[in-house]
Design an enzyme around this catalytic site. Structure first.
Site, mmCIF file in Angstrom:
data_model
loop_
_atom_site.group_PDB
_atom_site.id
_atom_site.type_symbol
_atom_site.label_atom_id
_atom_site.label_comp_id
_atom_site.label_asym_id
_atom_site.label_seq_id
_atom_site.Cartn_x
_atom_site.Cartn_y
_atom_site.Cartn_z
ATOM 1 N N LYS A 18 0.636 -1.578 -0.065
ATOM 2 C CA LYS A 18 0.663 -0.147 -0.141
ATOM 3 C C LYS A 18 0.870 1.358 -0.247
ATOM 4 C CE LYS A 18 -1.497 2.589 2.592
ATOM 5 N NZ LYS A 18 -1.682 3.859 1.920
ATOM 6 N N GLU A 25 9.947 0.587 10.602
ATOM 7 C CA GLU A 25 11.464 1.821 10.849
ATOM 8 C C GLU A 25 10.261 3.068 11.075
ATOM 9 O OE1 GLU A 25 13.151 4.283 9.725
ATOM 10 O OE2 GLU A 25 13.548 3.641 7.507
ATOM 11 N N CYS A 55 14.106 10.493 7.360
ATOM 12 C CA CYS A 55 13.795 9.204 8.537
ATOM 13 C C CYS A 55 15.175 10.312 9.370
ATOM 14 C CB CYS A 55 13.365 8.234 9.027
ATOM 15 S SG CYS A 55 14.071 6.734 7.742
ATOM 16 N N GLU A 97 9.717 15.278 15.874
ATOM 17 C CA GLU A 97 10.091 15.277 14.453
ATOM 18 C C GLU A 97 9.415 16.431 13.857
ATOM 19 O OE1 GLU A 97 9.424 11.222 11.887
ATOM 20 O OE2 GLU A 97 11.440 11.351 11.122
HETATM 21 P P1 NAI Z 1 2.124 8.038 8.288
HETATM 22 O O1 NAI Z 1 2.963 7.128 8.962
HETATM 23 O O2 NAI Z 1 1.064 7.904 9.128
HETATM 24 O O3 NAI Z 1 2.296 7.462 6.766
HETATM 25 C C1 NAI Z 1 2.774 6.490 6.279
HETATM 26 C C2 NAI Z 1 2.090 5.505 5.427
HETATM 27 O O4 NAI Z 1 0.931 4.449 7.181
HETATM 28 C C3 NAI Z 1 1.268 6.243 3.891
HETATM 29 O O5 NAI Z 1 1.491 4.823 4.030
HETATM 30 C C4 NAI Z 1 -0.160 6.309 5.091
HETATM 31 O O6 NAI Z 1 -1.373 5.751 4.488
HETATM 32 C C5 NAI Z 1 -0.052 5.106 6.012
HETATM 33 N N1 NAI Z 1 -1.386 4.732 7.642
HETATM 34 C C6 NAI Z 1 -1.005 5.458 8.001
HETATM 35 N N2 NAI Z 1 -2.770 5.060 8.770
HETATM 36 C C7 NAI Z 1 -2.899 3.816 9.127
HETATM 37 C C8 NAI Z 1 -3.000 3.283 9.940
HETATM 38 N N3 NAI Z 1 -3.826 3.991 11.082
HETATM 39 N N4 NAI Z 1 -3.284 2.148 9.113
HETATM 40 C C9 NAI Z 1 -2.163 1.840 8.384
HETATM 41 N N5 NAI Z 1 -1.771 2.258 7.674
HETATM 42 C C10 NAI Z 1 -1.567 4.006 7.794
HETATM 43 O O7 NAI Z 1 2.631 9.726 7.448
HETATM 44 P P2 NAI Z 1 1.657 11.194 7.630
HETATM 45 O O8 NAI Z 1 0.462 11.281 8.281
HETATM 46 O O9 NAI Z 1 2.367 10.863 6.153
HETATM 47 O O10 NAI Z 1 2.715 11.953 8.066
HETATM 48 C C11 NAI Z 1 3.260 12.783 9.282
HETATM 49 C C12 NAI Z 1 4.482 12.557 9.995
HETATM 50 O O11 NAI Z 1 5.075 11.189 9.978
HETATM 51 C C13 NAI Z 1 5.749 13.502 9.268
HETATM 52 O O12 NAI Z 1 5.681 15.459 8.976
HETATM 53 C C14 NAI Z 1 7.145 13.204 9.619
HETATM 54 O O13 NAI Z 1 6.925 13.442 10.719
HETATM 55 C C15 NAI Z 1 6.498 11.459 10.155
HETATM 56 N N6 NAI Z 1 6.967 10.984 8.227
HETATM 57 C C16 NAI Z 1 8.090 10.051 9.133
HETATM 58 C C17 NAI Z 1 8.442 8.759 7.917
HETATM 59 C C18 NAI Z 1 9.400 8.265 8.121
HETATM 60 O O14 NAI Z 1 10.838 7.603 7.626
HETATM 61 N N7 NAI Z 1 10.457 8.409 9.367
HETATM 62 C C19 NAI Z 1 7.757 9.005 6.483
HETATM 63 C C20 NAI Z 1 6.770 9.191 7.083
HETATM 64 C C21 NAI Z 1 6.308 10.294 7.412
#
Ligand code: NAI
Ligand code: MG
Length: 477
Positions: A174, A250, A284, A381
């Site tokens: 996904k 991660e 990250c 972050e």
């Molecule tokens: P997120 O962690 O919510 O999204 C990442 C993935 O998880 C996306 O594919 C999303 O559709 C999916 N997802 C979201 N909620 C879910 C759930 N309840 N169950 C299963 N899958 C789910 O990140 P988002 O909302 O895009 O960004 C928010 C913050 O997260 C950013 O501002 C950043 O600080 C952090 N982030 C960190 C990353 C990293 O590599 N450490 C990557 C992306 C975001």
């Protein structure tokens, strides 16, 4: 408007509902495509397809050398689409065009690397007694669910998919709803062109709270891999615990570079440029904090300020650009809020702190000094082009500040003294420590977090174990 579809059971298909998700180019705010939006029914269909493919044993029973060849074919096809796929990725993510193209190359490299492990998944024989012949075998889990973030849409898929595929699992992927286009088109096309048997790799797009949650909760998903925020990571771990299935997580970071008094300051500046300004700081393991010895603070800040002035802001496909936009208006707002809160808390702006006055989600290269360890901008972050600079007097204090967050993904130390480098590296809480540089790793080096940055390790040889379960067989002779 071009519509992008799911890739299920070797075919591109629409979702059961008519809902579409618009995808925006962060550099100009234009909608560049729409993607079909998965509901429970579509997730069921994708998982069913993966399960059938797994149960056919087409991959599990494939000669390891053949599995390796298939993976190298995928790699070759990914390289073929790197130019066009990269252009689309650049448009939906905003990152530099060269970096976008490189994601496909990187993805290909993951398949090449893990293709070398298909015939090295070895068990043991265990002496029990002379009347028992006992051995172990590693077996795949079955259906593996991969939830992917938007910062490296293609590379993050490949990192987990190549590993899980080499282990013999079927997969449902996904992508993030912000960046599904290059994945459902060029990435899926490469899988298709490589003639991967139907159902082994499926891609369904949709919102995290719907499609992502449905995938993690699905009773036939035997293993889950997630990269993204700590908050969502914890939700996924809860969902996995509910069904007692393993999850690779991660998560985020607040990684600090510790700059010792004897550091080569030019190296610090170069590392800052890649560490926090590449990909607009949305990495990250970004270098989001710097902890500088007081004796060199002024010199470091002066050079960092020059660096910030030299950085060219612009869209990823423009020549000479260093700093590209952040992913969305929401992310831009978030970075801006941190910038305000930092000033209110008493930090000083060495550079930046504001959105750029133009169309697109651009934020200035931002460096704040006089940051104190308990400020929000030193703890959370931010995920933007935003460096928080703190200072220290003695080495213990620097270590304490560096380790004083909930995260533990990466850390760094800058010094010419190899004893101090190793001593400091041994004390920093981070899954990876960079010395006199930033992002030194490769596909072959293990990557993962300490503390709330997660506990899994991806990349490297040992990562394949996350996609295998151990079986013990005892034969009474
Ligand atoms: P997120 O962690 O919510 O999204 C990442 C993935 O998880 C996306 O594919 C999303 O559709 C999916 N997802 C979201 N909620 C879910 C759930 N309840 N169950 C299963 N899958 C789910 O990140 P988002 O909302 O895009 O960004 C928010 C913050 O997260 C950013 O501002 C950043 O600080 C952090 N982030 C960190 C990353 C990293 O590599 N450490 C990557 C992306 C975001
Ligand atoms: Mg979210």
């Amino acid at each position: 408007m071009k519509k992008y579809q799911h890739y299920i059971n070797g075919e591109w298909t629409d979702a059961s509902s008519k809902d579409l998700i618009p995808v925006v180019n962060p550099a100009n705010e234009e909608i560049i495509g729409e993607v079909t939006c998965a509901k429970d029914e579509d997730i069921n269909q994708a998982v069913e397809s993966a399960k059938k493919a797994y149960e056919s044993r087409i991959l599990v029973d494939m000669n390891p050398m053949e599995r390796a060849k298939l993976m190298r074919r995928i790699a070759e096809e990914l390289r073929k689409v790197s130019k066009e796929g990269g252009a689309l990725l650049c448009a939906e993510n905003g990152k530099l065009l060269a970096a976008s193209e490189y994601e496909f190359i990187d993805a290909a490299n993951y398949f090449d690397y893990y293709s070398g492990l298909t015939d090295k998944i070895e068990g043991q024989t265990i002496p029990v007694n002379s009347q028992v012949m006992d051995y172990t075998v590693y077996e795949p889990y079955g259906v593996s669910g991969h939830i992917v973030p938007w910062n490296f849409p293609i590379a993050m898929i490949a990192r987990s998919l190549a590993c899980s595929f080499a282990a013999g699992n079927s997969t449902v992927i996904k992508p993030a709803e912000l960046t599904p286009l290059a994945t459902t088109s060029y990435f899926a096309q490469a899988i298709h062109n490589a003639e991967v048997p139907k159902g082994l790799i499926n891609i369904v797009t949709g919102y995290g709270s719907e499609a992502g949650a449905a995938l993690t909760a699905h009773p036939d998903v035997a293993q889950i891999t997630f990269t993204g925020s700590v908050k969502t990571g914890k939700a996924i771990l809860h969902a996995a615990a509910e069904r007692a299935v393993p999850a690779v997580v991660e998560l985020g970071g607040k990684s600090a570079a510790v700059v010792l008094p004897d550091a080569d300051i030019d190296k610090v500046v170069n590392a800052t440029k890649v560490g926090i300004f590449s990909q607009a700081g949305q990495i990250c393991s970004a270098m989001s904090r710097m902890i500088v010895h007081k004796s060199i603070k002024d010199e470091v800040l002066e050079k960092l300020s020059k660096l910030a002035t030299s950085i060219k802001v612009g869209p990823g496909d423009e020549e000479g650009v260093d700093l590209t936009p952040v992913i969305s208006e929401e992310q831009l707002q978030k970075v801006e809020n941190y910038a305000r809160s930092g000033l209110q808390a008493g930090a000083k702006a060495v550079s930046g702190g504001n959105r750029v006055d133009r169309k697109g989600f651009f934020f200035e290269p931002t460096i704040y000094s006089d940051v104190k360890p308990d400020m929000t901008i030193a703890q959370e972050e931010i995920f933007g082009p935003f460096l928080s600079v703190l200072d220290y007097e003695d080495h213990e204090e620097a270590i304490h500040i560096a380790n004083d967050t909930d995260y533990g993904l990466a850390a760094g130390v800058f010094t010419k003294d190899v004893d101090m480098a190793t001593k400091t590296a041994s004390r920093l809480n981070g899954g990876q420590v960079y010395v006199n540089s930033w992002f030194t790793g490769s596909i072959a080096t293990p990557f993962g977090g300490y503390k709330q940055s997660g506990y899994s390790r991806e990349k490297g040889q040992q990562a394949i174990k996350s996609y295998l379960q151990l079986k013990n067989v005892g034969i009474q002779l």
